[in-house]
Design an enzyme around this catalytic site. Structure first.
Site, short mmCIF file in Angstrom:
data_model
loop_
_atom_site.label_atom_id
_atom_site.label_comp_id
_atom_site.label_asym_id
_atom_site.label_seq_id
_atom_site.Cartn_x
_atom_site.Cartn_y
_atom_site.Cartn_z
N ASN A 198 0.86 -1.18 0.00
CA ASN A 198 0.00 0.00 0.00
C ASN A 198 0.91 1.25 0.00
O ASN A 198 2.14 1.13 -0.02
CB ASN A 198 -1.00 -0.04 1.17
N THR A 231 -1.38 -0.61 -4.00
CA THR A 231 -2.82 -0.46 -3.81
C THR A 231 -3.10 0.93 -3.23
O THR A 231 -2.35 1.42 -2.38
CB THR A 231 -3.38 -1.54 -2.87
N THR A 259 -10.95 -3.45 7.32
CA THR A 259 -10.01 -4.47 7.82
C THR A 259 -9.88 -5.62 6.81
O THR A 259 -10.89 -6.21 6.41
CB THR A 259 -10.50 -5.05 9.17
N ASP A 263 -5.80 -7.71 2.10
CA ASP A 263 -5.63 -9.17 2.02
C ASP A 263 -6.60 -9.77 0.99
O ASP A 263 -6.26 -10.73 0.29
CB ASP A 263 -5.86 -9.81 3.39
N GLY A 298 -15.47 -7.22 9.38
CA GLY A 298 -14.48 -8.28 9.51
C GLY A 298 -13.63 -8.42 8.27
O GLY A 298 -13.87 -7.76 7.24
N SER A 302 -15.98 -11.09 5.44
CA SER A 302 -16.52 -10.11 4.49
C SER A 302 -16.19 -10.47 3.04
O SER A 302 -16.60 -9.77 2.12
CB SER A 302 -15.92 -8.73 4.78
O1 RIB Z 1 -4.73 -7.19 7.33
C1 RIB Z 1 -5.69 -7.33 8.35
C2 RIB Z 1 -5.20 -8.26 9.39
O2 RIB Z 1 -4.09 -7.69 10.03
C3 RIB Z 1 -6.19 -8.56 10.49
O3 RIB Z 1 -7.02 -9.64 10.22
C4 RIB Z 1 -5.29 -8.75 11.71
O4 RIB Z 1 -5.31 -10.06 12.19
C5 RIB Z 1 -3.90 -8.34 11.27
O5 RIB Z 1 -3.10 -9.41 11.01
#
Ligand code: RIB
Length: 311
Positions: A198, A231, A259, A263, A298, A302
């Protein structure tokens, strides 16, 4: 959201693996707050949730929910958080043969999510600190099968470097997500194809502000990465590979919780690369998956499933 039925799960479990994720598993203790507290301030939270997380597990679940055949290498502890932390990996059909159980606590993340979806996270590594070279040797058979190996930086960096070298040696493409932000050895950077970061992580690696997207991606290639994706959240992503520089927009959505959006992007990118997409096309798909993910609470909970519509 549509989870696969039993037959689809069994078919996937019997198949070989396209993607190996080596990384972290956490239990996320998510607190919803109107805004993030200032240092020294006590704030009343609205709600609290125990959800599965960890950058590695999130990326594995994202790819598996979208239809990828994914194996995971990592570790959980022997405490009460190990079960909740791995529930979605199991549900998504990720191969957990190489998930070790080590004495002590599972990785734990305390996540505050403010109105508008912005998060702040503190991670305690726990069992993630035990993912070592022996874990990789145990999983040696996977390297020959997978076409993409996904790595992040929530496990010991020496393990990440060894996994990248093993994967490259066996012909798997190394997708290195340099998160959380950290400096990288030139040897590791040289195997990244792509390096995914990022803006914050890119700034740390470059040692200066990004400037134009063109300059930023070129700077990361000069540092040694074979290809690069930066990103940009709601502004999409920019990248550079052998075909030159490119950018992709992101669908505009209302964010409930960001969050694990990065990922979701990485997991979707890995899936698209494993099926042979060009990097720019893979990034376009991944921005849509990340946009879908921010609309719900989440990280793993999600992420869209294969047949879900994307924004
Ligand atoms: O990238 C998000 C994640 O970062 C969360 O799920 C948390 O566990 C941390 O590892």
């Amino acid at each position: 959201m549509t989870a696969p039925d039993r037959a689809e799960r069994a078919e996937r479990a019997a198949a070989e693996v396209d993607i190996v994720v080596v990384g972290s598993v956490n239990a996320d203790l998510v607190v919803e707050v109107p805004r993030h507290p200032a240092p020294g301030e006590t704030l009343t939270g609205r709600d609290v949730h125990l959800l599965p997380g960890g950058k590695g597990a999130n990326q594995a679940v994202a790819a598996a929910r979208l239809g990828g055949r994914v194996a995971f290498v990592g570790a959980v502890g022997t405490d009460e958080y190990a079960g909740p932390a791995t529930a979605e990996l199991e549900r998504a059909g990720v191969d957990l043969t190489h998930l070790r159980r080590v004495p002590g606590p599972t990785g734990l993340a305390v996540v505050t999510v403010a109105d508008g979806g912005e998060n702040a996270i503190v991670v305690v590594p726990g069992a993630n600190a035990e993912v070592d070279a022996a874990s990789l040797d145990d999983a040696a058979g996977l390297w020959a099968q997978a076409s993409v190996c996904v790595l992040q930086l929530e496990i010991p960096h020496a393990t990440v470097a060894r996994a990248a070298a093993l994967a490259d040696d066996r012909g798997a493409r190394v997708l290195l997500n340099a998160a959380p932000a950290a400096e990288l050895s030139p040897d590791l950077l040289a195997l990244a194809d792509p390096l995914v970061v990022n803006e914050h992580e890119a700034r740390l690696l470059l040692g200066h502000d990004l400037g134009s997207p063109d300059r930023a991606t070129a700077g990361l290639v000069v540092l040694g990465a074979r290809s690069v994706v930066i990103t940009l959240g709601p502004a999409g992503a920019v990248g550079r590979d052998a075909g030159g520089a490119w950018s992709v927009p992101a669908p505009q959505v209302r964010a409930r919780d960001t969050t694990g959006a990065g990922d979701a992007f990485v997991g979707a990118l890995a899936l698209a690369l494993a099926r042979g997409d060009r990097l720019a096309d893979a990034a376009r798909f991944a921005t849509s998956v990340a946009a879908a993910s921010v609309q719900r609470l989440g990280a793993q909970t999600s992420y869209p499933w294969r047949h879900d519509p994307l924004p």
